[in-house]
Design an enzyme around this catalytic site. Structure first.
Site, PDB file in Angstrom:
ATOM      1  N   ASP A  29       0.920 -20.255 -19.239  1.00  0.00           N
ATOM      2  CA  ASP A  29       2.179 -18.978 -19.007  1.00  0.00           C
ATOM      3  C   ASP A  29       3.373 -19.684 -19.488  1.00  0.00           C
ATOM      4  OD1 ASP A  29       4.383 -17.526 -17.829  1.00  0.00           O
ATOM      5  OD2 ASP A  29       2.892 -16.741 -16.441  1.00  0.00           O
ATOM      6  N   HIS A  93      -4.949  -9.431 -15.541  1.00  0.00           N
ATOM      7  CA  HIS A  93      -4.852 -10.935 -15.515  1.00  0.00           C
ATOM      8  C   HIS A  93      -4.809 -11.985 -14.370  1.00  0.00           C
ATOM      9  CE1 HIS A  93      -0.925  -9.624 -15.461  1.00  0.00           C
ATOM     10  NE2 HIS A  93      -0.412 -10.689 -15.198  1.00  0.00           N
ATOM     11  N   HIS A  95      -3.561 -15.222 -12.170  1.00  0.00           N
ATOM     12  CA  HIS A  95      -2.669 -16.162 -12.321  1.00  0.00           C
ATOM     13  C   HIS A  95      -3.476 -17.512 -11.736  1.00  0.00           C
ATOM     14  CE1 HIS A  95       1.248 -14.085 -13.613  1.00  0.00           C
ATOM     15  NE2 HIS A  95       0.568 -12.961 -12.750  1.00  0.00           N
TER      16      HIS A  95
END
Length: 129
Positions: A29, A93, A95
């Site tokens: 990220d 998605h 994390h």
């Protein structure tokens, strides 16, 4: 219109790629909560995680686990946290966030890394896979 993640999958936008296979991609990220904050995505653009067909969903979880294990070996932390928020990008998605304290899961306190730090971290995580 393609999501930013689809553009990353298609190579239109660069990323700090950790791993990929036929169906999934993992990358750092660029606006991380903590050093090593990684996103795991299906390459197929699907808006919501629970809209993913079962086989692909299970594949995403197994892919994410593989990345999390390597991440934990690469970044000093107490554990790897996992979150699925899904509001910021309309592309499912996961994390994966190295955690030492709960605030690192709050998505409020961001850290900055240089290009070199990102690249070094990618190599370290890849070496632990």
């Amino acid at each position: 219109m393609s999501s930013i993640f689809t553009k990353i999958v298609n190579g239109e936008i660069p990323c700090y790629k950790i791993a990929e296979d036929e169906n999934f991609l993992a990358f750092l990220d660029v606006n991380p909560n903590a050093k090593g904050h990684t996103l795991c995505i299906p390459k197929q653009e699907i808006n919501k995680i629970f809209d993913i067909e079962d086989e692909l969903y299970l594949g995403l979880m197994l892919f994410s686990k593989k990345i999390a294990v390597a991440l934990e070996k690469s970044v000093p932390c107490k554990r790897i946290g996992m979150a699925v928020i899904g509001l910021e990008v309309p592309h499912a998605h996961v994390h994966l966030i190295p955690l030492n304290e709960m605030d690192e899961m709050r998505f409020q306190n961001k850290i900055s890394l240089s290009k070199e730090e990102f690249e070094e971290l990618v190599k370290k995580i890849q070496s632990n896979m």
